[in-house]
Motif scaffolding. Structure first.
Motif, PDB file in Angstrom:
ATOM      1  N   TRP A 105       0.802  -1.199  -0.158  1.00 41.74           N
ATOM      2  CA  TRP A 105       0.007   0.064   0.032  1.00 41.74           C
ATOM      3  C   TRP A 105       0.670   1.197  -0.038  1.00 41.74           C
ATOM      4  CZ3 TRP A 105       0.784  -3.413   3.887  1.00 41.74           C
ATOM      5  CH2 TRP A 105       1.194  -2.789   5.336  1.00 41.74           C
ATOM      6  N   LEU A 107       1.318   5.108   1.770  1.00 40.51           N
ATOM      7  CA  LEU A 107       0.975   6.096   2.467  1.00 40.51           C
ATOM      8  C   LEU A 107       0.575   7.431   1.972  1.00 40.51           C
ATOM      9  CD1 LEU A 107       3.495   5.559   5.626  1.00 40.51           C
ATOM     10  CD2 LEU A 107       1.308   4.379   4.954  1.00 40.51           C
ATOM     11  N   ASN A 109       1.885  10.301   2.287  1.00 42.92           N
ATOM     12  CA  ASN A 109       2.942  11.004   2.045  1.00 42.92           C
ATOM     13  C   ASN A 109       3.789  10.417   0.829  1.00 42.92           C
ATOM     14  OD1 ASN A 109       4.175   8.606   2.763  1.00 42.92           O
ATOM     15  ND2 ASN A 109       5.041   9.656   4.866  1.00 42.92           N
ATOM     16  N   LEU A 111       4.855   7.283   0.676  1.00 37.31           N
ATOM     17  CA  LEU A 111       5.792   5.975   0.836  1.00 37.31           C
ATOM     18  C   LEU A 111       5.230   4.847   0.452  1.00 37.31           C
ATOM     19  CD1 LEU A 111       8.637   5.516   2.193  1.00 37.31           C
ATOM     20  CD2 LEU A 111       7.517   4.986   4.297  1.00 37.31           C
ATOM     21  N   VAL A 113       4.600   0.941   0.812  1.00 35.57           N
ATOM     22  CA  VAL A 113       4.964  -0.122   1.746  1.00 35.57           C
ATOM     23  C   VAL A 113       4.715  -1.470   1.185  1.00 35.57           C
ATOM     24  CG1 VAL A 113       4.416  -1.092   3.938  1.00 35.57           C
ATOM     25  CG2 VAL A 113       4.226   1.343   3.671  1.00 35.57           C
ATOM     26  N   VAL A 409       8.860 -12.507   6.884  1.00 34.79           N
ATOM     27  CA  VAL A 409       8.661 -11.273   6.048  1.00 34.79           C
ATOM     28  C   VAL A 409       9.421 -10.184   6.446  1.00 34.79           C
ATOM     29  CG1 VAL A 409       5.891 -11.624   5.631  1.00 34.79           C
ATOM     30  CG2 VAL A 409       6.818 -10.184   7.357  1.00 34.79           C
ATOM     31  N   LYS A 410       9.788  -9.277   5.350  1.00 31.48           N
ATOM     32  CA  LYS A 410      10.139  -8.042   5.374  1.00 31.48           C
ATOM     33  C   LYS A 410       9.358  -7.064   4.901  1.00 31.48           C
ATOM     34  CE  LYS A 410      15.368  -8.937   3.941  1.00 31.48           C
ATOM     35  NZ  LYS A 410      16.176  -8.584   3.207  1.00 31.48           N
ATOM     36  N   PHE A 411       9.358  -6.077   5.654  1.00 33.53           N
ATOM     37  CA  PHE A 411       8.611  -4.745   5.071  1.00 33.53           C
ATOM     38  C   PHE A 411       9.506  -3.925   4.475  1.00 33.53           C
ATOM     39  CE2 PHE A 411       5.794  -6.006   8.568  1.00 33.53           C
ATOM     40  CZ  PHE A 411       4.388  -5.748   7.863  1.00 33.53           C
ATOM     41  N   ILE A 412       9.380  -3.499   3.180  1.00 35.33           N
ATOM     42  CA  ILE A 412      10.312  -2.783   2.412  1.00 35.33           C
ATOM     43  C   ILE A 412       9.670  -1.634   2.000  1.00 35.33           C
ATOM     44  CG2 ILE A 412      11.249  -2.868   0.179  1.00 35.33           C
ATOM     45  CD1 ILE A 412      12.076  -5.713   0.589  1.00 35.33           C
ATOM     46  N   MET A 413      10.112  -0.298   2.565  1.00 34.23           N
ATOM     47  CA  MET A 413       9.574   0.792   2.048  1.00 34.23           C
ATOM     48  C   MET A 413      10.329   1.674   1.193  1.00 34.23           C
ATOM     49  SD  MET A 413       7.914  -0.308   4.920  1.00 34.23           S
ATOM     50  CE  MET A 413       8.945  -0.394   6.387  1.00 34.23           C
ATOM     51  N   SER A 414       9.841   2.201   0.249  1.00 36.80           N
ATOM     52  CA  SER A 414      10.530   2.965  -0.769  1.00 36.80           C
ATOM     53  C   SER A 414       9.980   4.469  -0.806  1.00 36.80           C
ATOM     54  CB  SER A 414      10.255   2.214  -2.117  1.00 36.80           C
ATOM     55  OG  SER A 414      10.816   0.874  -2.017  1.00 36.80           O
ATOM     56  N   GLY A 415      10.883   5.409  -0.717  1.00 39.28           N
ATOM     57  CA  GLY A 415      10.390   6.764  -0.687  1.00 39.28           C
ATOM     58  C   GLY A 415      11.055   7.611  -1.503  1.00 39.28           C
ATOM     59  N   ASN A 416      11.310   8.868  -1.242  1.00 44.97           N
ATOM     60  CA  ASN A 416      11.809  10.072  -1.987  1.00 44.97           C
ATOM     61  C   ASN A 416      12.065  10.936  -1.031  1.00 44.97           C
ATOM     62  OD1 ASN A 416       9.386  11.135  -1.877  1.00 44.97           O
ATOM     63  ND2 ASN A 416       8.773  11.423  -3.836  1.00 44.97           N
ATOM     64  N   GLN A 418      11.107  10.874   2.469  1.00 45.35           N
ATOM     65  CA  GLN A 418       9.881  10.956   3.479  1.00 45.35           C
ATOM     66  C   GLN A 418      10.679  10.954   4.780  1.00 45.35           C
ATOM     67  OE1 GLN A 418       9.409   9.227   0.812  1.00 45.35           O
ATOM     68  NE2 GLN A 418       7.259   9.611   0.054  1.00 45.35           N
TER      69      GLN A 418
ATOM     70  N   LEU B 368      12.938  -2.136   6.205  1.00 51.22           N
ATOM     71  CA  LEU B 368      14.050  -1.796   5.360  1.00 51.22           C
ATOM     72  C   LEU B 368      13.432  -0.501   4.468  1.00 51.22           C
ATOM     73  CD1 LEU B 368      15.195  -4.934   4.068  1.00 51.22           C
ATOM     74  CD2 LEU B 368      16.544  -3.619   5.613  1.00 51.22           C
ATOM     75  N   HIS B 370      14.257   2.623   1.657  1.00 52.87           N
ATOM     76  CA  HIS B 370      15.105   3.227   0.773  1.00 52.87           C
ATOM     77  C   HIS B 370      14.542   4.936   0.674  1.00 52.87           C
ATOM     78  CE1 HIS B 370      16.024   4.061  -3.938  1.00 52.87           C
ATOM     79  NE2 HIS B 370      17.083   4.304  -3.173  1.00 52.87           N
TER      80      HIS B 370
END
Lengths: 420, 420
Positions: A105, A107, A109, A111, A113, A409-416, A418, B368, B370
């Motif tokens: 999903w 967020l 802002n 981000l 997830v 599991v891993k939670f992988i968060m990709s942002g710019n 945040q 994690l 990024h």
């Protein structure tokens, strides 16, 4: 030709396994499947080496006077080794449980997830005298991207070492480092103690065997444990049970394979049903050679029944013995299961849907059956493909554990950029 | 007015909790939500009683010379108690995690298999000096159909007892037996030891607090544990990191709330990036009052840095201290995290997608990031609604744990006489 001489200690083996797990976690599904086929071919090609080693274990076992069932579990043959190889090829056909985006999903802002399935890392497998576990567990571990540290029973030591040696030689020609499969040959208390407490290197311990093995692991380990297999299973025959269904399920659950964990140990029978159907029961018990350990009322109506003691209610016979407890209603049956059950498999036979619903809702167990045999609690029978064991605990995995139980599991968060 | 006088021992309390869990498991979602509202109203109505008890704890704490941060966690007010109540009302709005058919299929023989989510049963919660946990954990437990056995820190004993007393009185007017919420007042080693080993009555232990509390539970418990919270979190600033993103994330992760587990403890900085951006770093460290503990190279470029020791790499400062480790590449960063990380939250800032991918794939942690701050590892921030803690273990639940982490499954099989 010991496979462990290159390692100085159990800890060194676990560290090597952890390092190999990193390599393993980066392989594609196709690469892992290819490795399983290489292992399968090697086992079939080197069958004679394994059978020679197995002969040593069988000779020792015979000298020690092990019983027939034990010797049967220990004994290998060309056919059984082919079955092991076929099992590995089967695992290659199963879906890869890792690398799946289980949910994702974004967020407000921006981000992103993602919840992604990944291998556990290093699995510690502790088991008794079944050399098949050495192969089965290795196959499931590698398919799910995990290294494995194997500690088999000492009576199968030569067989297990030979199997691991064959697998190690085969892995030398694959992308999987042979350090991904570790076998602990030492049977000292120190080695076991080390294995149980190396939290930094081993992610989970899976004991497979009898209650004493499992309890030893649970009580001594500081590593999380996946408890498997002790099954003191019950069948409650309600006053509204269909006679044919009840008798068929009773016989199937008790006699199909008495030595397995999903076999029936205690029948809880409604008193009115017992009185009405006593002659049917006596017939089937005689026909199938079942020894009944009954409470007072059961002794009254089943002439050959021996008295049941407290021990009988708690016992996992794993034989053609059956305890019979009589009750006045489903509530008493539920209470008995609450007191003596091991949260494995529990069944009710009744035509009354409300009674069945109450049983399903109030009995606390991995698997509950309405008008069916407890024998279905099995990864293969339920369609899981393959199983690493049957969990009787509540955390992580419950019931038959297939490949997904060997992942986290891993939670992988990709942002710019945040921030909070 | 002790809430525990009616029970003779910790075991009696756990047995009562288990019995109450059966009742709780049969309630509908609406019934459970209603209870949460009753508890919320009672806390607000009896605020004075709770504040009086809290004053006793504060007086004792002051006499013992506890520091300001500790006293702040301990101190209650009308507003904070209103927040507790609001938290319970919030939990009432969340989806019920139990009674869900997670998957279902029919075997070729007609046997219907359903995997259903059910409560765990009894949760043991062990925590330190935050009275809010008493309310939060109770709310999450009840909503998920579980009983709870609470063991809070002795410095908050009066506050916790008063809160539980208020909740017990309120529960007397609801469908939930007050035995579903147990508070262990005894602080003896025996009581703790009993709580850690009552496998028959307690299904899971959740420790919330510092590393020593968590390690004590993990090492002594025979009940499965959900480990939470110790976060030695890292931020790796890659050679290809955007300067603004890196500085913003560094400051946010370190200074937003330094005392929480998702705060930054060590910045791992690529040497070339450090040399290029040293004046920016010095500026922000001065501006935000950050004390840097650096390796040799960091000391060279950050004038006020004190030397970092082995202890600094492993330390969860929970203050405005920051360790700085310099590296030549992402691999060295990953190795450092592997050695010192606690598998909580790890971040990378880079514009290079391949480097980010490698980091995500090889670092073993719950969460994690990024190009985003580690501060997002939080049930609320990630949209989970409420959390019982942040799991740093791999089994059962990893990362922020919402209501589903407090459930297990049952396999329910419905047949018409199926045997194997």
């Amino acid at each position: 030709m010991s496979v462990t001489t290159e390692f100085t200690s159990v800890e060194a083996q676990a560290i090597a396994a952890k390092k190999a797990a990193k390599v393993l976690s980066q392989l594609s599904t196709a690469e892992k499947n290819e490795v399983l086929h290489v292992l399968a071919d090697a086992l079939e090609k080197k069958t004679n080496v394994i059978l020679e080693a197995n002969q040593l274990d069988l000779d020792t076992g015979r000298a020690k006077g092990y019983d027939a069932a034990y010797m049967d579990r220990l004994a290998l043959s060309k056919e059984r080794i082919s079955e092991f190889a076929e099992g590995l090829r089967q695992v290659a056909t199963l879906e890869d449980p890792t690398g799946k985006i289980l949910s994702s999903w974004t967020l407000a802002n921006g981000l992103l997830v993602e919840k992604v399935s990944v291998p556990l890392g290093v699995i510690g497998m502790i088991y008794e005298a079944r050399p098949n576990v050495t192969v089965d567990a290795t196959g499931l571990a590698l398919k799910s991207g995990n290294s494995i540290v194997l500690k088999g029973g000492s009576s199968a030591l030569s067989s297990n070492q030979a199997i691991v040696q064959v697998m190690h030689e085969a892995l030398d020609h694959t992308l999987v480092p042979k350090e991904a499969v570790q076998f602990i040959a030492s049977t000292t208390r120190e080695a076991t103690q080390q294995l149980f407490t190396m939290k930094e290197h081993i992610d989970v311990l899976i004991p497979r065997g009898g209650a004493s093995l499992i309890n030893a692991v649970v009580n001594q380990a500081t590593i999380p444990v996946l408890e498997t297999g002790v099954g003191n299973c019950h069948l409650y025959i309600d006053v509204e049970a269909d006679v044919d269904k009840a008798l068929n399920i009773l016989i199937n659950a008790k006699t199909d394979r008495p030595a397995v964990c999903n076999a029936l140990e205690t029948a809880i029978i409604h008193k009115d049903w017992l009185i009405k159907n006593k002659s049917h029961l006596v017939d089937i018990f005689n026909k199938h050679g079942i020894t009944v350990h009954g409470d007072e009322m059961a002794q009254t109506y089943i002439p050959n029944a021996v008295p049941a003691t407290e021990k009988d209610w708690a016992n996992e016979y794993l034989s053609l013995d059956l305890a019979i407890k009589t009750v006045n209603n489903v509530e008493e049956a539920i209470d008995h299961i609450e007191t003596y059950g091991t949260k494995h498999s529990e069944a009710i036979v009744t035509e009354n849907k409300e009674t069945a619903k109450k049983f399903m809702s109030l009995v606390d167990a991995s698997a509950l059956y309405h008008n069916a045999s407890t024998r279905f609690t099995d990864g293969g029978a339920l369609g899981f493909g393959a199983e690493i064991g049957i969990s009787t605990q509540k955390l992580h995995a419950r019931g038959p554990m297939g490949l997904p139980a060997l992942t986290t599991v891993k939670f992988i968060m990709s942002g710019n950029g945040q921030i909070r």
